[in-house]
Design a protein around this motif. Structure first.
Motif, PDB file in Angstrom:
ATOM      1  N   ASP A  28      -2.573  -5.796  -0.654  1.00 22.43           N
ATOM      2  CA  ASP A  28      -3.479  -6.909  -0.376  1.00 22.43           C
ATOM      3  C   ASP A  28      -3.202  -8.096  -1.288  1.00 22.43           C
ATOM      4  OD1 ASP A  28      -4.772  -5.507   1.616  1.00 22.43           O
ATOM      5  OD2 ASP A  28      -6.226  -4.630   0.231  1.00 22.43           O
ATOM      6  N   ASP A  29      -2.863  -7.794  -2.542  1.00 21.50           N
ATOM      7  CA  ASP A  29      -2.610  -8.834  -3.535  1.00 21.50           C
ATOM      8  C   ASP A  29      -1.102  -9.090  -3.604  1.00 21.50           C
ATOM      9  OD1 ASP A  29      -2.218 -10.375  -5.811  1.00 21.50           O
ATOM     10  OD2 ASP A  29      -3.850  -9.422  -6.925  1.00 21.50           O
ATOM     11  N   VAL A  30      -0.691 -10.302  -3.237  1.00 20.66           N
ATOM     12  CA  VAL A  30       0.727 -10.671  -3.174  1.00 20.66           C
ATOM     13  C   VAL A  30       1.475 -10.315  -4.453  1.00 20.66           C
ATOM     14  CG1 VAL A  30       2.276 -12.684  -3.129  1.00 20.66           C
ATOM     15  CG2 VAL A  30       0.395 -12.514  -1.492  1.00 20.66           C
ATOM     16  N   GLU A  31       0.841 -10.551  -5.603  1.00 17.80           N
ATOM     17  CA  GLU A  31       1.519 -10.368  -6.884  1.00 17.80           C
ATOM     18  C   GLU A  31       1.867  -8.909  -7.177  1.00 17.80           C
ATOM     19  OE1 GLU A  31      -0.404 -12.535 -10.075  1.00 17.80           O
ATOM     20  OE2 GLU A  31      -1.092 -14.029  -8.629  1.00 17.80           O
ATOM     21  N   HIS A  32       1.297  -7.969  -6.434  1.00 17.52           N
ATOM     22  CA  HIS A  32       1.578  -6.550  -6.653  1.00 17.52           C
ATOM     23  C   HIS A  32       2.695  -6.025  -5.752  1.00 17.52           C
ATOM     24  CE1 HIS A  32      -2.769  -6.122  -8.352  1.00 17.52           C
ATOM     25  NE2 HIS A  32      -1.899  -6.530  -9.262  1.00 17.52           N
ATOM     26  N   HIS A  33       3.287  -6.915  -4.917  1.00 21.72           N
ATOM     27  CA  HIS A  33       4.355  -6.488  -4.015  1.00 21.72           C
ATOM     28  C   HIS A  33       5.624  -6.158  -4.812  1.00 21.72           C
ATOM     29  CE1 HIS A  33       6.990  -6.182  -0.584  1.00 21.72           C
ATOM     30  NE2 HIS A  33       7.750  -7.175  -1.034  1.00 21.72           N
ATOM     31  N   ASP A  34       6.244  -5.030  -4.476  1.00 22.98           N
ATOM     32  CA  ASP A  34       7.500  -4.617  -5.116  1.00 22.98           C
ATOM     33  C   ASP A  34       8.665  -5.135  -4.280  1.00 22.98           C
ATOM     34  OD1 ASP A  34       9.377  -3.384  -6.727  1.00 22.98           O
ATOM     35  OD2 ASP A  34       9.234  -1.463  -5.662  1.00 22.98           O
ATOM     36  N   MET A  35       9.321  -6.177  -4.764  1.00 20.15           N
ATOM     37  CA  MET A  35      10.395  -6.828  -4.010  1.00 20.15           C
ATOM     38  C   MET A  35      11.646  -5.958  -3.993  1.00 20.15           C
ATOM     39  SD  MET A  35      10.724  -9.665  -2.330  1.00 20.15           S
ATOM     40  CE  MET A  35      11.969 -10.791  -1.672  1.00 20.15           C
ATOM     41  N   GLU A  79       2.848 -13.016   7.205  1.00 17.21           N
ATOM     42  CA  GLU A  79       2.585 -12.170   6.020  1.00 17.21           C
ATOM     43  C   GLU A  79       3.864 -11.628   5.367  1.00 17.21           C
ATOM     44  OE1 GLU A  79      -1.889 -10.578   7.079  1.00 17.21           O
ATOM     45  OE2 GLU A  79      -0.234  -9.189   7.402  1.00 17.21           O
ATOM     46  N   SER A  80       5.018 -12.257   5.630  1.00 19.72           N
ATOM     47  CA  SER A  80       6.282 -11.779   5.059  1.00 19.72           C
ATOM     48  C   SER A  80       6.579 -12.499   3.746  1.00 19.72           C
ATOM     49  CB  SER A  80       7.434 -12.029   6.046  1.00 19.72           C
ATOM     50  OG  SER A  80       7.604 -13.428   6.253  1.00 19.72           O
ATOM     51  N   THR A  81       7.475 -11.911   2.948  1.00 20.16           N
ATOM     52  CA  THR A  81       7.887 -12.563   1.694  1.00 20.16           C
ATOM     53  C   THR A  81       8.583 -13.889   1.984  1.00 20.16           C
ATOM     54  OG1 THR A  81       9.998 -11.362   1.685  1.00 20.16           O
ATOM     55  CG2 THR A  81       8.152 -10.360   0.482  1.00 20.16           C
ATOM     56  N   LEU A  82       9.152 -14.022   3.190  1.00 20.16           N
ATOM     57  CA  LEU A  82       9.888 -15.236   3.532  1.00 20.16           C
ATOM     58  C   LEU A  82       8.952 -16.411   3.784  1.00 20.16           C
ATOM     59  CD1 LEU A  82      12.520 -13.555   5.888  1.00 20.16           C
ATOM     60  CD2 LEU A  82      12.664 -13.956   3.436  1.00 20.16           C
ATOM     61  N   ILE A  83       7.846 -16.168   4.471  1.00 17.77           N
ATOM     62  CA  ILE A  83       6.882 -17.255   4.685  1.00 17.77           C
ATOM     63  C   ILE A  83       6.204 -17.612   3.358  1.00 17.77           C
ATOM     64  CG2 ILE A  83       4.870 -15.862   5.365  1.00 17.77           C
ATOM     65  CD1 ILE A  83       4.289 -17.997   7.495  1.00 17.77           C
ATOM     66  N   MET A  84       6.112 -16.650   2.449  1.00 12.71           N
ATOM     67  CA  MET A  84       5.576 -16.938   1.109  1.00 12.71           C
ATOM     68  C   MET A  84       6.534 -17.856   0.344  1.00 12.71           C
ATOM     69  SD  MET A  84       4.109 -13.150   0.178  1.00 12.71           S
ATOM     70  CE  MET A  84       2.933 -12.349   1.297  1.00 12.71           C
ATOM     71  N   LEU A  85       7.851 -17.623   0.511  1.00 10.41           N
ATOM     72  CA  LEU A  85       8.835 -18.459  -0.171  1.00 10.41           C
ATOM     73  C   LEU A  85       8.753 -19.907   0.314  1.00 10.41           C
ATOM     74  CD1 LEU A  85      12.538 -17.611  -0.958  1.00 10.41           C
ATOM     75  CD2 LEU A  85      11.939 -19.799   0.041  1.00 10.41           C
TER      76      LEU A  85
END
Length: 340
Positions: free
Chosen positions: A216-223, A300-306
C-alpha cells in the motif's frame, strides 16, 4: 504516498495488441513538466521538439527470444522462460507447468539440438536450468525461441523484429525498452543531422518491469534488480552536453534509470556498470535527465511513478485522462509521450 494514488481507469480496448505498420506514425503527446500543458502530435514530429546541442540517450539492449517450448522427457509439453544468465550454461528461469518440472526433470527442445535439466528449485519458485548444446547458444535461441511478449498482449507477433528497437545491439533483455520502438533509421539520421547527439547505454530489462506493486505504501516496494552499463563514450557525450547547456533527453524509463544510477551530485555521469535497484518516485531529485520520451504505463506501476516524479502526479494523471479520452494506444505497442 499510496500505491492507489497512481491508479487511472483504462478501457481494455485501448491496450495496443499489435505494432503499427510504420514505427514513427504512432501518436506523440507532449507534456510540459512545469505547466502541465499538453499537445497532440505524431512521433515523426519529434525533431521539432529537439534542439541542436541536445543529447538523446537510448537503451541498445536487445530482447532475447527467451520463450522456449519443449517436451518433458517423461512426456508432456512445457515452457521455459529465460530470465538471468547464471553462467556455466545455467539460467534462472520461469517454468510451466511448475508441478511437473521439479529438480532433475529433463527437457528436450526442437529436434533435440537443445536439451536441459532442472538443477535447483529456488525459494521464489523460479528454477535453475542447465542447458546442453553444441555451438552458440544465441544462435540456437534465434532458431528455437519466441519473443516473451508482455502478459497483456494476447496476439502472436508476426515479425519478431517489431519487438526490437532498430538500434538494438546487446542481447540480454526479457522485455523490450519500448519507448525506442517508435524510431526508424531515417528519423534517427534526421535527428543526428540537426545537431543532436545520440548516446547509447545498456540496461537488460527484466520481467520485474511488469511486476505489480503489492504494498500500500510506495516507499516499502522492493524494486527488482537489472544489469546496466554506461560506456565511456556515452558518459563523455552526456557530460559535454551538460557542460555546453544542452538537454539530456532519455528514451525510455530504462535509459533514465541507468543514467540516474551512475549520476554524480553535479549532474555529470560516470562510465560504470553493475546491478541497479534504483526506484524513482515523486520526491526524487533528477541529477542528469532533463526530458523523457516514454510510452503510456500500467496503472499503479513503478513506471508511472517514475514519470510522476518528473512531471508531477497531477500533471501525469491529467495527461493520462486526456490520452484515454483521445483514444491513444497504451503500453508496449502503443503511443508515446514527450515530457520536457
Amino acid at each position: 504516498m499510496k500505491t492507489s494514488d497512481f491508479y487511472y481507469d483504462l478501457p481494455p480496448e485501448l491496450i495496443a495488441q499489435t505494432p503499427l505498420e510504420r514505427r514513427d506514425s504512432s501518436r506523440l503527446m507532449t507534456l510540459d513538466k512545469t505547466t502541465g500543458e499538453i499537445g497532440h502530435h505524431h512521433f515523426y514530429d519529434l525533431p521539432g521538439f529537439l534542439r541542436p546541442g541536445d543529447c538523446l540517450v537510448m537503451n541498445n539492449s536487445r530482447v532475447l527470444p527467451a520463450r522456449l517450448i519443449g517436451q518433458r522427457e517423461s512426456g508432456g509439453a512445457c515452457e521455459v522462460l529465460l530470465l538471468i544468465d547464471r553462467g556455466k550454461k545455467t539460467w534462472e528461469c520461469l517454468v510451466r507447468p511448475g508441478k511437473k518440472l521439479r529438480k532433475g526433470a529433463k527437457i528436450i527442445f526442437g529436434d533435440g539440438q537443445l536439451t536441459a535439466e532442472v538443477t535447483e528449485v529456488l525459494e521464489d519458485g523460479n528454477r535453475l536450468v542447465r542447458f546442453d548444446y553444441e555451438g552458440i547458444f544465441l544462435e540456437i535461441l534465434e532458431r528455437l525461441g519466441r519473443m516473451p511478449l508482455p502478459p497483456y498482449i494476447k496476439e502472436e507477433l508476426q515479425d519478431q523484429e517489431r519487438y526490437q528497437t532498430v538500434y538494438s545491439k546487446v542481447s540480454g533483455s526479457a522485455a523490450a525498452p519500448t519507448a525506442g520502438l517508435h524510431f526508424t533509421p531515417e528519423l534517427l539520421k534526421q535527428i543526428e543531422d540537426m545537431g543532436v547527439k545520440l548516446a547509447y547505454v545498456t540496461l537488460h530489462v527484466g520481467l520485474g518491469t511488469f511486476r505489480p506493486v503489492k504494498v500500500d505504501d510506495v516507499e516499502h516496494h522492493d524494486m527488482h534488480s537489472e544489469y546496466c552499463i554506461i560506456p565511456p563514450e556515452t558518459a563523455q557525450i552526456i557530460n559535454e552536453t551538460k557542460q555546453n547547456g544542452g538537454r539530456v533527453i532519455c528514451v525510455g524509463t530504462t535509459s533514465c534509470r541507468t543514467v540516474e544510477s551512475y549520476a554524480n551530485e553535479d549532474g555529470t555521469v560516470r562510465a560504470d556498470g553493475g546491478w541497479t535497484k534504483i526506484f524513482i518516485y515523486p520526491g526524487y531529485r533528477f541529477r542528469v535527465l532533463d526530458g523523457l520520451v516514454t510510452n503510456f504505463h500500467l496503472p499503479e506501476s513503478t513506471l508511472i511513478m517514475l514519470v510522476s516524479a518528473l512531471a508531477g502526479k497531477e500533471h501525469v494523471l491529467h495527461a493520462y485522462e486526456e490520452a484515454v479520452k483521445e483514444k491513444y494506444r497504451f503500453f508496449s505497442f502503443g503511443d508515446a509521450m514527450l515530457i520536457g
